[in-house]
Design a protein around this motif. Structure first.
Motif, PDB file in Angstrom:
ATOM      1  N   LEU A  35       0.834  -1.207   0.000  1.00 38.70           N
ATOM      2  CA  LEU A  35       0.000   0.000   0.000  1.00 38.70           C
ATOM      3  C   LEU A  35       0.867   1.254   0.000  1.00 38.70           C
ATOM      4  O   LEU A  35       0.586   2.216  -0.717  1.00 38.70           O
ATOM      5  N   ALA A  36       1.921   1.234   0.795  1.00 37.11           N
ATOM      6  CA  ALA A  36       2.813   2.392   0.881  1.00 37.11           C
ATOM      7  C   ALA A  36       3.491   2.687  -0.453  1.00 37.11           C
ATOM      8  O   ALA A  36       3.797   3.844  -0.754  1.00 37.11           O
ATOM      9  N   LEU A  55      -5.272   6.588   2.960  1.00 35.30           N
ATOM     10  CA  LEU A  55      -4.831   5.246   3.344  1.00 35.30           C
ATOM     11  C   LEU A  55      -3.400   4.994   2.862  1.00 35.30           C
ATOM     12  O   LEU A  55      -2.572   4.481   3.612  1.00 35.30           O
ATOM     13  N   LEU A  56      -3.115   5.365   1.626  1.00 34.55           N
ATOM     14  CA  LEU A  56      -1.765   5.184   1.091  1.00 34.55           C
ATOM     15  C   LEU A  56      -0.750   6.033   1.867  1.00 34.55           C
ATOM     16  O   LEU A  56       0.342   5.567   2.186  1.00 34.55           O
ATOM     17  N   ALA A  57      -1.140   7.272   2.196  1.00 38.86           N
ATOM     18  CA  ALA A  57      -0.260   8.143   2.975  1.00 38.86           C
ATOM     19  C   ALA A  57      -0.028   7.565   4.372  1.00 38.86           C
ATOM     20  O   ALA A  57       1.094   7.592   4.892  1.00 38.86           O
ATOM     21  N   ALA A  58      -1.075   7.022   4.977  1.00 42.62           N
ATOM     22  CA  ALA A  58      -0.945   6.419   6.312  1.00 42.62           C
ATOM     23  C   ALA A  58      -0.043   5.186   6.263  1.00 42.62           C
ATOM     24  O   ALA A  58       0.750   4.955   7.182  1.00 42.62           O
ATOM     25  N   ALA A 174      -7.385   5.751   8.895  1.00 47.29           N
ATOM     26  CA  ALA A 174      -7.505   5.785   7.433  1.00 47.29           C
ATOM     27  C   ALA A 174      -8.252   4.558   6.920  1.00 47.29           C
ATOM     28  O   ALA A 174      -9.080   4.666   6.004  1.00 47.29           O
ATOM     29  N   VAL A 175      -7.998   3.382   7.491  1.00 49.33           N
ATOM     30  CA  VAL A 175      -8.726   2.168   7.097  1.00 49.33           C
ATOM     31  C   VAL A 175     -10.216   2.363   7.348  1.00 49.33           C
ATOM     32  O   VAL A 175     -11.052   2.049   6.497  1.00 49.33           O
TER      33      VAL A 175
END
Length: 194
Positions: A35-36, A55-58, A174-175
């Motif tokens: 995801l990252a 979500l990607l940022a988290a 975020a999820v």
């Protein structure tokens, strides 16, 4: 060609449910890293894209710490901070009437708890996995709608709000936002696709 769009849409829905199931049932480091590594599209500003970008940022911000966050929020020797179970939200207890009703519905659908599964069937992640199975196996929109309304729509928003506002939630905030945004779309989807 017109028939490809619904199939792609259904695969996309199944994929989101699969991701939510994996994240809610206990992520692994590879999933967080994947995801990252995904690129964000900051140009898109609709609610689902904003939630996805967060979500990607988290995932980038938290990295492997997301696994420790999961444990802090959902795992405990006694009572965990968060109990993402349908029974907990509808009955106030685990293993109550909503779980019995869910098990009856799963039996009618020819589905059962996976061998070796450690979570009860009414865990939010397990319900996401069930929705993925219903979509991927080509169950009718009516079956999907009934299952969603009976087992997700009535309580998941409160559960996701609890996750999003839990002290120490960063990645899981975020999820929860992605899940809530998706479930809102799903509530509209299941009522507009008979």
């Amino acid at each position: 060609m017109p028939e490809l769009m619904p199939l792609q849409e259904e695969q996309g829905r199944a994929d989101v449910y699969a991701l939510l199931a994996a994240l809610l049932l206990g992520p692994d480091a590879q999933l967080i890293a994947s995801l990252a590594a995904l690129p964000r599209n900051e140009a898109l500003q609709d609610e689902p894209e904003l939630a996805w970008n967060e979500l990607l940022a988290a995932a980038q911000r938290c990295g492997p710490q997301a696994l420790q966050e999961y444990d802090a929020l959902f795992i405990a020797a006694g009572t965990p901070r968060l109990n993402p179970y349908q029974c907990h939200y509808l009955a106030g207890w685990l293993m109550d009437k909503p779980l019995a009703a869910l098990r009856d519905d799963l039996r009618r659908l020819g589905l059962a708890r996976a061998p070796g599964a450690t979570e009860l069937e009414d865990h939010l992640g397990a319900l996401c996995e069930t929705m993925r199975v219903l979509i991927a196996s080509g169950r009718s929109a009516a079956v999907q709608q009934e299952f969603f309304e009976r087992h997700l729509a009535g309580w998941s928003a409160r559960c996701l709000q609890d996750i999003a506002t839990a002290p120490g939630a960063d990645f899981y905030r975020a999820v929860a936002t992605v899940a809530q945004t998706f479930f809102e779309q799903e509530a509209m989807h299941v009522t507009t696709h008979p």
